[in-house]
Design an enzyme around this catalytic site. Structure first.
Site, PDB file in Angstrom:
ATOM      1  N   ASP A  14     -51.116  51.124   6.755  1.00  0.00           N
ATOM      2  CA  ASP A  14     -50.043  50.490   7.528  1.00  0.00           C
ATOM      3  C   ASP A  14     -48.932  50.167   6.543  1.00  0.00           C
ATOM      4  O   ASP A  14     -49.058  49.241   5.736  1.00  0.00           O
ATOM      5  CB  ASP A  14     -50.526  49.177   8.166  1.00  0.00           C
ATOM      6  CG  ASP A  14     -51.512  49.400   9.294  1.00  0.00           C
ATOM      7  OD1 ASP A  14     -51.126  50.018  10.288  1.00  0.00           O
ATOM      8  OD2 ASP A  14     -52.653  48.932   9.179  1.00  0.00           O
ATOM      9  N   ARG A  48     -49.315  46.372   2.326  1.00  0.00           N
ATOM     10  CA  ARG A  48     -50.733  46.330   1.948  1.00  0.00           C
ATOM     11  C   ARG A  48     -50.955  46.307   0.436  1.00  0.00           C
ATOM     12  O   ARG A  48     -51.988  45.839  -0.025  1.00  0.00           O
ATOM     13  CB  ARG A  48     -51.464  47.551   2.513  1.00  0.00           C
ATOM     14  CG  ARG A  48     -51.421  47.687   4.021  1.00  0.00           C
ATOM     15  CD  ARG A  48     -52.059  46.516   4.723  1.00  0.00           C
ATOM     16  NE  ARG A  48     -52.189  46.724   6.150  1.00  0.00           N
ATOM     17  CZ  ARG A  48     -52.261  45.748   7.050  1.00  0.00           C
ATOM     18  NH1 ARG A  48     -52.196  44.480   6.648  1.00  0.00           N
ATOM     19  NH2 ARG A  48     -52.399  46.007   8.328  1.00  0.00           N
ATOM     20  N   ARG A  65     -42.081  42.493  13.570  1.00  0.00           N
ATOM     21  CA  ARG A  65     -42.449  43.898  13.361  1.00  0.00           C
ATOM     22  C   ARG A  65     -41.785  44.825  14.380  1.00  0.00           C
ATOM     23  O   ARG A  65     -41.908  46.047  14.277  1.00  0.00           O
ATOM     24  CB  ARG A  65     -43.966  44.051  13.437  1.00  0.00           C
ATOM     25  CG  ARG A  65     -44.705  43.243  12.390  1.00  0.00           C
ATOM     26  CD  ARG A  65     -46.186  43.104  12.717  1.00  0.00           C
ATOM     27  NE  ARG A  65     -46.856  44.388  12.719  1.00  0.00           N
ATOM     28  CZ  ARG A  65     -48.085  44.573  13.214  1.00  0.00           C
ATOM     29  NH1 ARG A  65     -48.734  43.551  13.777  1.00  0.00           N
ATOM     30  NH2 ARG A  65     -48.651  45.753  13.155  1.00  0.00           N
ATOM     31  N   LYS A  83     -47.086  52.570  17.958  1.00  0.00           N
ATOM     32  CA  LYS A  83     -48.055  51.542  18.364  1.00  0.00           C
ATOM     33  C   LYS A  83     -47.313  50.339  18.942  1.00  0.00           C
ATOM     34  O   LYS A  83     -46.120  50.180  18.698  1.00  0.00           O
ATOM     35  CB  LYS A  83     -48.931  51.139  17.170  1.00  0.00           C
ATOM     36  CG  LYS A  83     -48.154  50.575  15.968  1.00  0.00           C
ATOM     37  CD  LYS A  83     -49.081  50.354  14.776  1.00  0.00           C
ATOM     38  CE  LYS A  83     -48.350  49.711  13.618  1.00  0.00           C
ATOM     39  NZ  LYS A  83     -49.197  49.585  12.409  1.00  0.00           N
ATOM     40  N   HIS A  84     -47.980  49.495  19.747  1.00  0.00           N
ATOM     41  CA  HIS A  84     -49.383  49.451  20.115  1.00  0.00           C
ATOM     42  C   HIS A  84     -49.462  49.684  21.619  1.00  0.00           C
ATOM     43  O   HIS A  84     -49.184  48.776  22.394  1.00  0.00           O
ATOM     44  CB  HIS A  84     -49.995  48.093  19.794  1.00  0.00           C
ATOM     45  CG  HIS A  84     -49.808  47.655  18.366  1.00  0.00           C
ATOM     46  ND1 HIS A  84     -48.633  47.110  17.895  1.00  0.00           N
ATOM     47  CD2 HIS A  84     -50.661  47.691  17.314  1.00  0.00           C
ATOM     48  CE1 HIS A  84     -48.764  46.805  16.605  1.00  0.00           C
ATOM     49  NE2 HIS A  84     -49.978  47.152  16.226  1.00  0.00           N
ATOM     50  N   HIS A  86     -55.711  39.896  16.789  1.00  0.00           N
ATOM     51  CA  HIS A  86     -56.695  39.856  15.710  1.00  0.00           C
ATOM     52  C   HIS A  86     -57.783  38.829  16.028  1.00  0.00           C
ATOM     53  O   HIS A  86     -58.899  38.902  15.519  1.00  0.00           O
ATOM     54  CB  HIS A  86     -56.026  39.484  14.384  1.00  0.00           C
ATOM     55  CG  HIS A  86     -55.049  40.516  13.902  1.00  0.00           C
ATOM     56  ND1 HIS A  86     -53.705  40.412  14.134  1.00  0.00           N
ATOM     57  CD2 HIS A  86     -55.237  41.665  13.222  1.00  0.00           C
ATOM     58  CE1 HIS A  86     -53.098  41.466  13.594  1.00  0.00           C
ATOM     59  NE2 HIS A  86     -54.008  42.236  13.036  1.00  0.00           N
ATOM     60  N   ASP A 143     -56.532  50.868  17.538  1.00  0.00           N
ATOM     61  CA  ASP A 143     -56.188  49.809  16.598  1.00  0.00           C
ATOM     62  C   ASP A 143     -57.485  49.402  15.901  1.00  0.00           C
ATOM     63  O   ASP A 143     -58.585  49.811  16.311  1.00  0.00           O
ATOM     64  CB  ASP A 143     -55.557  48.628  17.343  1.00  0.00           C
ATOM     65  CG  ASP A 143     -54.676  47.767  16.439  1.00  0.00           C
ATOM     66  OD1 ASP A 143     -54.746  47.932  15.201  1.00  0.00           O
ATOM     67  OD2 ASP A 143     -53.928  46.922  16.959  1.00  0.00           O
TER      68      ASP A 143
END
Length: 511
Positions: free
Chosen positions: A101, A109, A170, A200-201, A213, A287
């Site tokens: 990502d 990341r 985002r 996405k998503h 999450h 995902d």
């Protein structure tokens, strides 16, 4: 670089078990111990894994952020990433796809790597698709230098809910047409570097207030409403140069026959709606299957992976239970579906692995950053003449949040403890959790300053921070979005009357 054999040839060589293994995308972490690295090498080798997705560390993984594990940091994170990619590819019997990502660059990341602005910052720019293309191109180039083939981005959710804890910054904004325009430009930029993409998503995570999450968000809208809003970027973008669609963890009862089930494990949404009704024939990726919105609903190991596959996902991202998942799919899955998913994945590999990787060091494109800062700066309230009067009457400077001093340093020779207050807000985090990292004391001080002082406010962070304060009391409000050096320099030039603010807030604040 090992290139994959053509699909028509390799499809005859792999066993059905090997083909199922190819559909799994377990997580890889750059800060794993040697023991953990060896374990993943063995998993790749023994179960014929088709792809892996890189994250920073187990402690900082999204579903663990509420934990208390210490996050490990690595100054040579880029070197470590390249080293691990080399090892994992060597462990694979068949060519391995490397994913990440990197919505705003590898820095999402991998620490100590170039970071470009968040999508919300890019969304503030007016008619600047060419600059967004350059962002996608630079991020794609960095991926190629790292050895990464597949950037699981961009986010094409429409930012419709200011309470959204996971999409917000985002997203390119709440204008669906601009979301499409800028997402397409970003994709074309990556495409020019031969880096795969994933929108996405699906079917649209923008109008939610639950972090998937941790829990399952639900969107209670009719199918026609969804087609006009949430689904619109997907249906438009799927027409050209899209490599994959990522399905999110959110319930949309209107698309799943009234069931409040996660889209990521819903056959009604993935197979019946996305595949058959919308006609998407390309690859579908789930995902992350470790996310609590879906993982907590499956007690037995391997069952969430099997459910996601049976629903219609071709690639199972962040699959924690590979061995059990493979076994379940072999027992319950249809051979024709396995073959078709394998075909989609392998043809993607053929494209991704047809180009040689790029050597070289990572380098931030500073000229691009300066242009992004200039085009995104947004004047929310106030005028040029009011700013000039404010400066001439004298002001003191007050900074709240992070104490990055560049903005204040650039203006230090102009502060004279006059009657006005220049307020710089630097939120400690971009996510809305815990008031963007601002303490109650800091929020009280902001409120007191706005009420009692003639105030000019510059915000270097998520514009939704303004929903926490009575920003209308300020004489002038300017949103700079990021605290990068170039953005602080640009904001200082604006305050000094040297440049205009060209951007426009891409989201709607609370009224």
């Amino acid at each position: 670089m090992t290139r994959p054999l053509p699909y028509f040839e390799v499809s005859q060589r792999l066993s059905i078990k090997e083909k199922v293994g190819q559909l799994f995308m377990p997580a890889a972490f750059i800060n794993d111990s040697e023991e953990e690295v060896l374990r993943l090498e063995k998993l790749i080798s023994e179960h014929h894994i088709g792809s892996i997705c890189f994250f920073h560390s187990r402690a900082s993984a999204a579903t663990n952020f509420e934990g208390k594990k210490e996050v490990i940091h690595n100054k040579n994170s880029f070197g470590r990433l390249k080293e691990l990619i080399k090892r994992y590819r060597a462990a694979a019997k068949y060519p391995l796809l490397i994913a990440i990502d990197a919505e705003w660059g590898l820095a999402m990341r991998i620490e100590n790597t170039p970071q470009y602005p968040y999508a919300i910052t890019l969304g503030a720019m007016q008619n600047q698709a060419e600059l967004v293309f350059e962002v996608g191109k630079q991020i794609g180039l960095d991926c190629r230098k790292a050895g990464i083939h597949w950037n699981l981005s961009p986010v094409v959710d429409i930012n419709l809910n200011p309470e959204n804890p996971v999409i917000g910054y985002r997203s390119f904004g709440d204008d669906k047409k601009q979301v499409i325009e800028y997402a397409r430009a970003y994709i074309e930029g990556m495409y020019s570097m031969d880096v795969l993409n994933s929108i996405k998503h699906f079917p649209g995570h923008g109008d939610t207030a639950v972090d998937s999450h941790l829990g399952l968000p639900t969107i209670e809208k009719s199918e026609p409403e969804l087609l006009q809003n949430e689904l619109y970027p997907f249906t438009e973008l799927m027409k050209k140069n899209i490599d994959s669609v990522m399905v999110g963890h959110l319930a949309v009862p209107a698309l799943s026959h009234g069931k409040a089930e996660s889209a990521s494990v819903s056959k009604a949404i993935i197979t019946d709606f996305l595949r058959e009704k919308l006609g998407w024939s390309g690859l579908i990726i789930s995902d992350a299957l470790n996310m609590h919105a879906v993982s907590k609903k499956f007690d037995r190991k391997g069952t969430v992976e099997c459910a996601a596959f049976e629903a219609g996902n071709d690639v199972l991202c962040f699959a924690d239970h590979v061995e059990e998942g493979i076994r379940n799919i072999l027992e319950k899955g249809k051979t024709a579906q396995i073959e078709k998913s394998f075909e989609r994945l392998w043809k993607l590999k053929e494209r991704a692995l047809s180009s040689e990787l790029v050597d070289g060091h990572l380098q931030q494109d500073e000229e691009l950053m300066q242009n992004l800062a200039k085009e995104s700066l947004s004047l929310l309230k106030g005028t040029f003449s009011e700013l000039e009067e404010f400066r001439n009457n004298g002001f003191e400077y007050l900074q709240i949040g992070k104490q990055n001093g560049l903005f204040s340093e650039l203006l230090s020779n102009r502060t004279n403890n006059g009657p006005n207050t220049l307020l710089g807000i630097f939120p400690k985090q971009v996510k809305p959790k815990d008031n963007f990292g601002l303490t109650d004391t800091e929020l009280q001080l902001i409120g007191q300053t706005l009420k009692e002082k003639n105030t000019v406010l510059y915000l270097f962070g998520n514009p939704f921070v303004l929903n926490l304060i009575d920003w209308q009391q300020a004489k002038t409000v300017v949103v700079a979005y990021q605290d990068f050096r170039s953005f602080q320099e640009n904001a200082a030039n604006h305050f000094m009357g040297k440049i205009e603010a060209k951007g426009k807030l891409p989201v709607t604040l609370k009224s």
